[in-house]
Scaffold this motif. Structure first.
Motif, mmCIF file in Angstrom:
data_model
loop_
_atom_site.group_PDB
_atom_site.id
_atom_site.type_symbol
_atom_site.label_atom_id
_atom_site.label_comp_id
_atom_site.label_asym_id
_atom_site.label_seq_id
_atom_site.Cartn_x
_atom_site.Cartn_y
_atom_site.Cartn_z
ATOM 1 N N SER A 125 0.869 -3.356 -14.672
ATOM 2 C CA SER A 125 1.558 -2.557 -13.661
ATOM 3 C C SER A 125 2.347 -3.432 -12.701
ATOM 4 O O SER A 125 3.153 -2.932 -11.915
ATOM 5 N N ALA A 183 6.102 -1.219 5.331
ATOM 6 C CA ALA A 183 6.901 0.006 5.376
ATOM 7 C C ALA A 183 7.492 0.221 6.762
ATOM 8 O O ALA A 183 8.650 0.620 6.914
ATOM 9 N N PRO A 235 3.517 -3.327 -7.685
ATOM 10 C CA PRO A 235 4.503 -2.266 -7.899
ATOM 11 C C PRO A 235 4.885 -1.595 -6.590
ATOM 12 O O PRO A 235 4.158 -1.665 -5.600
ATOM 13 N N GLY A 236 6.020 -0.955 -6.601
ATOM 14 C CA GLY A 236 6.443 -0.188 -5.429
ATOM 15 C C GLY A 236 7.644 -0.802 -4.744
ATOM 16 O O GLY A 236 7.796 -2.011 -4.672
ATOM 17 N N LEU A 237 8.495 0.033 -4.230
ATOM 18 C CA LEU A 237 9.685 -0.335 -3.475
ATOM 19 C C LEU A 237 9.771 0.577 -2.257
ATOM 20 O O LEU A 237 9.153 1.640 -2.236
ATOM 21 N N ARG A 242 0.596 -3.095 3.565
ATOM 22 C CA ARG A 242 1.562 -2.128 3.025
ATOM 23 C C ARG A 242 2.152 -1.261 4.129
ATOM 24 O O ARG A 242 3.362 -0.995 4.146
ATOM 25 N N ARG A 297 5.173 -5.950 -11.314
ATOM 26 C CA ARG A 297 6.582 -6.199 -11.591
ATOM 27 C C ARG A 297 6.762 -7.701 -11.826
ATOM 28 O O ARG A 297 6.234 -8.520 -11.075
ATOM 29 N N VAL A 344 -2.887 -7.346 -5.819
ATOM 30 C CA VAL A 344 -3.019 -6.093 -5.076
ATOM 31 C C VAL A 344 -4.264 -6.125 -4.204
ATOM 32 O O VAL A 344 -4.207 -5.859 -2.996
ATOM 33 N N ASP A 401 2.026 -10.504 -1.409
ATOM 34 C CA ASP A 401 3.364 -9.962 -1.653
ATOM 35 C C ASP A 401 3.933 -10.462 -2.977
ATOM 36 O O ASP A 401 4.644 -9.733 -3.671
ATOM 37 N N ARG A 424 11.077 -3.333 -1.027
ATOM 38 C CA ARG A 424 10.464 -4.572 -0.621
ATOM 39 C C ARG A 424 11.024 -4.993 0.734
ATOM 40 O O ARG A 424 12.214 -4.849 0.984
#
Length: 330
Positions: free
Chosen positions: A163, A89, A285-287, A85, A165, A146, A151, A289
């Motif tokens: 949870s 980022a 989850p999370g953006l 992660r 996507r 997770v 990915d 990407r």
């Protein structure tokens, strides 16, 4: 200040416990065998217990080692996921001006589908994105995206809320099929109850492997208990027995469409269908990407929405799956 855990030693122990070999663990971790041995000894000293029985020919876990193995695997997976992660980022922020996708994408997929349909299209993706690599994990068991640091995952199911996507790529029809020779010998069942007199080949990773569910256009639902000579945890393992005329099986179209087209297999009870499923892309989850992940998502959408076995929409008359069916991840 309390002494911090020796995370490196825990991670090394997790790999040794998985491989049951200091040499293989050293090779997998790209370190020396001595480094692996010292890390395990360091952890044993901290815990005050031996983690392995060591002989000249064999390495096995002690009771303390078996107790610690799952915790070690969890720590290693959490660390890998945290690094992935953070790296994602950082790469998203530092992407070069050209915006060219680069880096590794970790992708999980079902075994049979991955070998037959996913692996053959990946060379085109890798040729189009030469700075991207794919780490492909194939298993028919449910994968923790997770916890495993993935990915993306491909799942063939009617998915419950979660949870994760989800992006639906296409519908997947499932049918009861058999060879014409089997049906000529034993008759063509017209109703699910007729299957009690037939040999049924079963798939162990169905949500209810001991019960098959069918429904028709009138919203009638029938469940039967299949009995037969073979059940397997991989759809490909059923194919030889199915093609040899040893029984009937419920199979997704992506495994049988060529057999149906050639006439080697025949759809049975077309008025009664198993619950609908779909090929889905699931993502943590999370953006945002990373560009490499978005590139693979777009490629897979194009590749599988146009597959010859793909169903653009679920059957209009098909009822919603039962709660048990909704847990299927094949």
């Amino acid at each position: 200040m309390a002494r911090l855990p020796d995370f490196e030693a825990w991670a090394v122990f997790a790999v040794v416990a998985d491989t049951l070999s200091f040499a293989r663990a050293a090779e997998e971790l790209a370190v020396s065998k001595a480094t692996v041995s010292k890390a395990v000894s360091r952890l044993e000293l901290r815990l005050g217990a031996r983690l392995f029985h060591r002989t000249s020919r064999r390495l096995s876990l002690t009771e303390a080692g078996r107790t610690a193995r799952d915790d070690a695997a969890g720590l290693l997976a959490a660390g890998e996921a945290a690094e992935a992660r953070a790296r994602d980022a950082s790469e998203a922020r530092a992407r070069d001006a050209s915006g060219a996708p680069r880096g590794r994408v970790r992708l999980a997929a079902p075994m049979s589908f991955g070998v037959a349909h996913l692996a053959p299209v990946l060379p085109d993706f890798l040729a189009a994105y030469p700075e991207v690599s794919v780490d492909l994990h194939l298993s028919d068991e449910r994968v923790d995206l997770v916890g495993g640091g993935f990915d993306l995952g491909l799942r063939i199911a009617a998915l419950p809320d979660s949870s994760l996507r989800v992006r639906r790529l296409c519908g997947v029809r499932r049918s009861l099929v058999a060879t014409p020779a089997y049906l000529d010998r034993h008759g063509r069942p017209a109703h699910p109850e007729d299957l009690k007199a037939h040999a049924c080949l079963g798939y162990a990773y169905l949500p209810t492997p001991d019960r098959w569910h069918f429904s028709n256009a009138a919203d009638e639902t029938v469940s039967i208990v299949p009995e037969g000579p073979l059940r397997a945890n991989n759809a490909d393992a059923l194919a030889p027995a199915l093609r040899a005329g040893l029984g009937l099986a419920v199979q997704p179209d992506f495994t049988i469409w060529e057999d149906l087209k050639s006439g080697r297999l025949e759809r049975v009870m077309p008025d009664w269908q198993p619950p609908p499923i779909a090929l889905n892309l699931v993502m943590p989850p999370g953006l945002p990407r990373p560009a490499r992940v978005s590139a693979l998502i777009g490629f897979l959408e194009r590749a599988f929405s146009e597959a010859p076995w793909a169903q653009p929409e679920p059957a209009a008359q098909a009822p919603l799956p039962s709660p048990a069916e909704a847990q299927a991840l094949t």
